[in-house]
Design a protein around this motif. Structure first.
Motif, short mmCIF file in Angstrom:
data_model
loop_
_atom_site.label_atom_id
_atom_site.label_comp_id
_atom_site.label_asym_id
_atom_site.label_seq_id
_atom_site.Cartn_x
_atom_site.Cartn_y
_atom_site.Cartn_z
N TRP A 292 0.82 -1.21 0.00
CA TRP A 292 0.00 0.00 0.00
C TRP A 292 0.85 1.26 0.00
O TRP A 292 1.88 1.32 0.66
N SER A 293 0.40 2.28 -0.71
CA SER A 293 0.92 3.64 -0.66
C SER A 293 -0.29 4.56 -0.56
O SER A 293 -1.03 4.71 -1.53
N LYS A 294 -0.50 5.11 0.62
CA LYS A 294 -1.73 5.87 0.92
C LYS A 294 -2.92 4.97 0.60
O LYS A 294 -3.00 3.87 1.11
N ASN A 295 -3.84 5.41 -0.26
CA ASN A 295 -5.02 4.60 -0.60
C ASN A 295 -4.86 3.83 -1.90
O ASN A 295 -5.84 3.41 -2.51
N CYS A 296 -3.64 3.65 -2.34
CA CYS A 296 -3.36 2.88 -3.56
C CYS A 296 -2.70 1.57 -3.17
O CYS A 296 -1.81 1.54 -2.32
N SER A 297 -3.12 0.50 -3.81
CA SER A 297 -2.50 -0.80 -3.54
C SER A 297 -2.01 -1.41 -4.84
O SER A 297 -2.58 -1.20 -5.90
N SER B 37 -8.92 11.47 -4.15
CA SER B 37 -8.15 12.71 -4.15
C SER B 37 -6.74 12.59 -4.71
O SER B 37 -6.03 13.58 -4.74
N THR B 38 -6.33 11.44 -5.16
CA THR B 38 -4.96 11.31 -5.66
C THR B 38 -4.88 10.30 -6.80
O THR B 38 -5.77 9.47 -6.97
N THR B 39 -3.84 10.38 -7.57
CA THR B 39 -3.54 9.37 -8.57
C THR B 39 -2.37 8.53 -8.05
O THR B 39 -1.71 8.90 -7.09
N CYS B 40 -2.14 7.41 -8.68
CA CYS B 40 -1.00 6.58 -8.28
C CYS B 40 -0.45 5.86 -9.50
O CYS B 40 -1.09 5.82 -10.55
N GLN C 102 3.06 3.65 -5.96
CA GLN C 102 3.37 4.92 -5.32
C GLN C 102 2.23 5.89 -5.60
O GLN C 102 1.89 6.18 -6.75
N ALA C 103 1.63 6.38 -4.51
CA ALA C 103 0.57 7.38 -4.63
C ALA C 103 1.19 8.75 -4.85
O ALA C 103 2.29 9.04 -4.36
N ASN C 104 0.48 9.59 -5.60
CA ASN C 104 0.92 10.96 -5.79
C ASN C 104 0.98 11.63 -4.41
O ASN C 104 0.04 11.55 -3.63
#
Length: 136
Positions: free
Chosen positions: A41-46, A72-75, A123-125
């Motif tokens: 996981w990276s923030k809300n991205c898996s 709220s973000t891209t990854c 990796q989340a933005n």
């Protein structure tokens, strides 16, 4: 048969018993359906390391299943790959994909037959560090 092939068969077999995935067994008893091995996981991205054995000469393959559960973000997600098995010198950012908010994408497969090793990264933005699974 080397230890890596035996270990992979054991992991796939355990996944079948646990109901992790529905598998179709080929004539050699090796799973031929995609199986999730680990998630990072990276923030809300898996990013999830998906493995599959393709019979008829394809052998083991891996892909990155990237899920962005944030509004709220891209990854981005990719595969680090080392064909000769030396993780000190690997090819990074293979099959990289970018995933917008609330979307899921899969990278294309990359071969992972012994002695090759692979891991998936995400990796989340806004996250200054890439997060990667263990080598498979």
């Amino acid at each position: 048969m080397n230890a890596r092939v035996i270990a992979r068969r054991a992991v796939v077999g355990a996944g079948t018993l646990a109901g992790v995935a529905t598998l179709v067994l080929g004539g050699s008893g090796i799973a031929s359906a995609a199986t999730a091995q680990s998630t990072v996981w990276s923030k809300n991205c898996s990013g999830t390391l998906m493995t599959e054995y393709v019979s008829g000469g394809g052998g083991w393959q891996v892909r990155n299943y990237v899920n962005n559960s944030s509004g709220s973000t891209t990854c981005s997600g990719w595969i680090d790959w080392v064909p000769e098995g030396n993780t000190n010198h690997y090819y990074g950012l293979q099959n990289r994909i970018w995933v917008d908010s609330w979307n899921t994408l899969e990278s294309t497969y990359i071969p992972d037959n012994a002695p090759a090793l692979a891991r998936v990264c995400v990796q989340a933005n806004g996250d200054n560090t890439a997060r990667c699974t263990a080598w498979w």
